[in-house]
Design an enzyme around this catalytic site. Structure first.
Site, short mmCIF file in Angstrom:
data_model
loop_
_atom_site.label_atom_id
_atom_site.label_comp_id
_atom_site.label_asym_id
_atom_site.label_seq_id
_atom_site.Cartn_x
_atom_site.Cartn_y
_atom_site.Cartn_z
N HIS A 213 0.83 -1.21 0.00
CA HIS A 213 0.00 0.00 0.00
C HIS A 213 0.86 1.26 0.00
O HIS A 213 0.37 2.33 -0.32
CB HIS A 213 -0.98 -0.01 1.18
N ASP A 243 0.18 -7.76 1.17
CA ASP A 243 0.47 -6.33 1.20
C ASP A 243 1.99 -6.18 1.19
O ASP A 243 2.62 -6.02 2.22
CB ASP A 243 -0.15 -5.70 2.44
N GLY A 323 3.06 5.63 9.42
CA GLY A 323 4.46 5.83 9.09
C GLY A 323 5.29 4.59 9.33
O GLY A 323 6.39 4.44 8.79
N SER A 325 4.34 1.66 8.37
CA SER A 325 4.03 0.72 7.29
C SER A 325 5.28 0.28 6.55
O SER A 325 6.15 1.09 6.21
CB SER A 325 3.07 1.36 6.29
N SER A 341 1.81 -4.03 7.87
CA SER A 341 0.73 -3.70 6.95
C SER A 341 -0.18 -2.63 7.54
O SER A 341 -0.26 -1.51 7.04
CB SER A 341 -0.08 -4.95 6.61
#
Length: 370
Positions: A213, A243, A323, A325, A341
């Protein structure tokens, strides 16, 4: 970006209260096990690392067939606990001979897997998530604060339709969302994410893994906000069956050693990718909240984000915030486990957090750690 140009030296997880790097135990077959039932009953469970437990489970779960009801790692006793359905004594003996603890349960793993498919058809409501919880031999369904009214009724009805003892539902105070805003911070398209693990592609090019993402926001990523791009996304999955994304460094001579920056000048060398085990101790590094630890609470989790459904994730109680991720989930002995994720909550109130398995991502993009 300290994940890229760092000396290869040994470091400890001092920030997480650890005193050293634990060596993985080697699980050996019990060659001296007696063939008599009475002697088999006296076989003591073996102490093993979470990594060894995951390796044992890869084979043992397949051998038990319909009697297999899932498994988890008891970190306090350093034992693998295997759920067994039915009263077949041969199955219990097989589990004990392998060095695990046999535990009688109601639901087989195939029953729980079938129930998760039913939930995907009946309860795919944004703001919900579910994963198999082997400690309770159920599916744990979580609904965040946005799931109310008719949407709550839909989820509750779907859980009830599975039958007694198959699933349970709980409310989360937070809201499930990808943690886009981290390792080291990376920037692209006005967004900030975190670098996961450095990798080498099949053609020998250096790169890194991050969340899919994140690369949905931008193909090019830099070390500073508005800085010169240093990497370009090559492959990305989100939403859907994962992801994750592969970003290759634009400079083919970039040094990309296999290590995670723990902060405060400390580094942890990453040795290999490994599968997660429920009950396993794990640590997460992200550019927003730094180093945090916790346990794996579920596998093969499905999360219904507002952007779409993502399946095949690891569920944990490790905190994370926007942040973080794409950041690294790993063990104290240097196994790469996951990529951050999304989730709910924060590092003040806690919550549920989901990770892309590294092993699955590496296989999909054709890369290896380091």
């Amino acid at each position: 970006m300290s994940h890229r140009r760092i000396p290869k030296r040994k470091a400890i997880l001092a920030g997480a209260g650890a005193v050293g790097i634990a060596a993985a135990a080697v699980l050996l077959p019990n060659a001296n096990a007696s063939q008599s039932g009475s002697d088999d009953d006296r076989i003591a469970p073996r102490k093993m690392s979470a990594a060894s437990a995951a390796d044992l489970l890869q084979q043992l779960g397949k051998e038990l067939g319909d009697s297999y009801g899932g498994a988890y790692y008891d970190a306090s006793k350093q034992q693998l606990v295997v759920n067994v359905v039915g009263d077949d004594n041969d199955v219990n003996i097989e589990v004990k001979r392998a060095g695990a603890v046999a535990r009688s349960v109601q639901n087989s793993f195939s029953t729980l897997k079938s129930a998760t498919r039913s939930l995907s058809n009946e309860a795919a409501v944004p703001g919900t998530a579910w994963a198999i919880d082997p400690r309770n031999n159920q599916i744990l369904v979580t609904a965040d604060r946005t799931v109310t009214g008719d949407r709550w009724n839909t989820v509750e009805s779907a859980v009830e339709s599975l039958g007694d003892g198959v699933a349970r539902i709980q409310k989360s105070k937070g809201e499930f969302k990808p943690l886009l805003e981290g390792g080291d911070a990376i920037f692209g398209g006005g967004s900030r994410c975190s670098l996961g693990f450095n990798v080498t592609t099949q053609n020998g090019q250096p790169g890194f893994l991050t969340a899919g993402h994140c690369t949905a926001a931008s193909d090019q990523w830099s070390e500073q906000q508005g800085g010169q791009p240093v990497g370009t996304a090559q492959e990305s999955v989100f939403p859907g069956e994962g992801d994750f994304a592969l970003v290759t460094y634009d400079d083919p001579n970039t040094e990309a050693p296999s290590a995670v920056d723990l902060g405060n000048g400390q580094l942890l060398e990453i040795r290999q990718a490994a599968d997660a085990a429920v009950g396993q101790e794990v640590f997460r590094m992200g550019s927003t909240t730094g180093l945090n630890g916790g346990q794996v609470t579920g596998l093969n989790a499905t999360v219904n984000y507002p952007e779409g459904t993502v399946s095949g994730l690891i569920q944990t109680n490790v905190c994370a915030e926007p942040g973080d991720s794409g950041g690294a989930l790993f063990t104290r002995d240097g196994n790469a486990i996951g990529l951050t994720s999304g989730g709910s909550g924060d590092c003040t109130s806690g919550g549920e957090t989901f990770f892309q398995p590294v092993t699955t991502a590496l296989e999909a993009v054709g890369a290896q750690i380091g």
